[in-house]
Design an enzyme around this catalytic site. Structure first.
Site, PDB file in Angstrom:
ATOM      1  N   GLU A  80       1.064  -1.221   0.051  1.00  0.00           N
ATOM      2  CA  GLU A  80      -0.061  -0.101  -0.011  1.00  0.00           C
ATOM      3  C   GLU A  80       0.989   1.187   0.014  1.00  0.00           C
ATOM      4  OE1 GLU A  80      -3.015  -0.041  -0.695  1.00  0.00           O
ATOM      5  OE2 GLU A  80      -2.922  -2.144  -0.736  1.00  0.00           O
ATOM      6  N   CYS A 125      -1.719   9.471   4.014  1.00  0.00           N
ATOM      7  CA  CYS A 125      -1.547   9.292   2.610  1.00  0.00           C
ATOM      8  C   CYS A 125      -2.810   9.794   1.867  1.00  0.00           C
ATOM      9  CB  CYS A 125      -1.427   7.785   2.477  1.00  0.00           C
ATOM     10  SG  CYS A 125      -2.697   6.746   3.410  1.00  0.00           S
TER      11      CYS A 125
END
Ligand code: NAD
Length: 523
Positions: free
Chosen positions: A288, A322
């Site tokens: 990720e 993020c």
């Protein structure tokens, strides 16, 4: 029955909670500067080499000095995890319910020590109280959610029954999982990936970020305290390029769960794809990675709510999520007025040491500080600086909330992840153009649309190509179970942490067909 509910956030406007946090900060401040060992197979190992974790709010304060694994200790940790997986009866034959109970117990311990864990993050990574508290709450959620999910998968999958056979689908663990988390959710993401791995029956080699090894140690100790068998989770802080690469390439590593930057994620994916001579499996990889998350402000929208949403998404935790909004694409009819409001609001954001609970604290490290300031210099040439742009002279890594307008959709600051309090504003002529702009990066993580136009919202549902889309709300703050989280394209493998499919990534399915005894046919 799955009785999962999200852990409520702490209300710090209540004196009782405020006092608890102040007491936790005081307590933790006296514990800063201690030394910490590696933990391999339950054994504490001190090494000569160390990692110094410092407070980004005050760089003179050492949070902890942590033992640093070399390849030698990484090998030991891998062997411990491998032997525990293959030989340890306490782990191999344990039921999903017993493994889930470790998660539930760990969640309860975290609840009991909630303020202390939050205080450690405030010191180690510069989170203000609400951000640190939300990080602990998310970690509790992951433990509880995955606990329930493991019990569900333990019941097996649905299959059709074939006449004369008993048919089953069971889920079994994979083996040793190398867990490599980032520093920005130093508890939640680490706990999520680690607990998903062990609750499904795997064993773990955990290499935390070198910026946040102390909070990682605290969690591994908590697992020891609740009685998780030794060797199930092994703690080996160390250099990414030395220890990280060694663990990823090791033939006994069965899978890797990574969250971090695109460059490191792609590197890990490549390394893991190479098969070592003695390797018996194709490694499974979850990576990720980063984002270039964008909010669209449509011409017909709730203006105030859009301004607030962009501010919260861009400057919460100094833009170091993020999911943080780093680009806002504004319809030309609102453009000037919207930027004016953004600047007014962002000007009121005060910056201070995270322990004092300011709206915005420092950025995480010297490296991040230098990189963000460098991007601001690039941005000043690519657009017009309308707010901030400078470092703040204090004994830490402080950068002003920064807004740059008139940025081209293809400019570097509109394409590359900055991971700091820097917002690029882009003008758009229509909703279709806005959609084309948001989809023009290699990333695809989060984004939001503020619009009162139902047709445009529907269009965004189909055409905004990201893993987590939010309509008329900010693009940060995903909740476990509610907003399964993960991105498309170069944002990662879209593993959807906190979703119903997540644990499948840590399992393999085995189909079993047993011929039923047919009377008179037994010879
Ligand atoms: P990073 O890639 O620098 O480091 C992540 C982890 O990888 C750390 O533990 C680091 O020590 C380790 N590492 C570094 N080099 C390695 C190597 N060669 N082999 C193995 N491991 C190695 O990322 P970071 O600065 O810690 O975190 C910020 C990044 O993470 C941002 O890009 C952010 O967008 C991303 N992020 C993504 C998500 C998501 O869910 N998609 C969530 C949080 C953060």
């Amino acid at each position: 029955m799955n009785t999962f509910t999200n852990e409520p956030l702490t209300d710090f406007s209540k004196a009782e909670n405020k006092n608890k946090m102040l007491a936790a900060l005081e307590k933790v401040s006296h514990e800063c500067g201690k030394t910490y060992p590696l933990i391999i197979n339950g054994e504490e190992i001190m090494t000569k080499a160390t990692i110094q974790s410092i407070n980004p709010s005050n760089v003179d304060q050492t949070i902890g000095i942590v033992s640093k694994a070399s390849k030698h200790e990484a090998e030991k940790a891998l062997e411990a995890a491998y032997n525990t997986f293959t030989l340890c009866a306490d782990w191999k034959s344990t039921t999903p319910k017993i493994r889930a109970d470790y998660c539930f117990k760990a969640a309860q311990r975290l609840q009991e020590q909630r303020f202390e864990f939050a205080a450690w993050m405030t010191y180690e990574v510069g989170k203000n109280w609400a951000e640190a508290d939300a990080d602990v709450a998310e970690a509790i959620d992951f433990l509880n959610f995955y606990g329930h999910e493991a019990i569900r998968f333990g019941k097996g999958g649905d299959v059709l029954q074939y006449p004369g056979e008993k048919n089953e689908l069971v889920y079994i663990p994979l083996g040793v999982c190398v867990v490599i988390p980032p520093w920005n959710f130093p508890l939640a993401i680490l706990v999520g990936m680690t607990s998903a791995a062990f609750v499904t029956g795997n064993t773990v080699v955990l290499k935390p970020s070198s910026e946040t090894p102390v909070i990682a140690y605290k969690f591994v100790k908590l697992l020891e305290e609740i009685g998780l068998p030794p060797g199930v989770v092994n703690y080996v802080p160390g250099s990414g390029s030395e220890v990280g690469d060694y663990l990823v390439t090791h033939p006994k590593t069965r899978m890797i769960a990574f969250t971090g930057s695109k460059d490191v994620g792609l590197h890990i994916n490549e390394l893991a794809a190479k098969t070592a001579p003695t390797q018996k499996w194709i490694k499974r990889v979850i990576v990720e990675m980063g984002g270039k998350d964008t909010i669209i402000v449509d011409k017909d929208c709730n203006f105030e709510s859009a301004v607030d949403g962009v501010i919260a998404s861009a400057f919460g935790f100094s833009g170091q999520k993020c999911s943080a909004c780093s680009r806002v694409v504004i319809d030309e009819s609102l453009y000037d007025k919207f930027i004016e409001q953004l600047v007014q609001k962002a000007k009121t954001i005060t910056i201070d040491e995270a322990q004092k609970n300011p709206p915005m604290g420092p950025v995480s490290s010297k490296q991040a500080f230098t990189s963000i300031l460098n991007y601001i210099e690039i941005g000043k040439k690519e657009g017009e600086l309308v707010l901030g742009g400078k470092k703040i002279e204090k004994n830490g890594y402080y950068i002003e909330p920064t807004i740059i307008k008139d940025v081209s959709p293809t400019a570097r600051i509109a394409q590359e992840e900055i991971f700091g309090p820097v917002l690029a504003c882009i003008k758009s002529k229509s909703f279709d153009e806005s959609l084309a702009i948001v989809n023009n990066t290699m990333y695809g993580l989060t984004g939001a649309v503020y619009s009162n136009n139902k047709k445009n919202l529907d269009k965004a549902k189909h055409e905004f190509y990201i893993g987590n889309l939010y309509l008329n709300r900010k693009c940060t703050g995903a909740l476990v179970g509610v907003h399964p989280f993960g991105g498309f394209n170069m944002s990662g493998t879209d593993s959807k942490a906190g979703g119903n499919d997540y644990l499948l990534l840590f399992l393999q399915a085995k189909s079993i067909a047993e011929k039923e005894n047919v009377p008179g046919n037994s010879r």
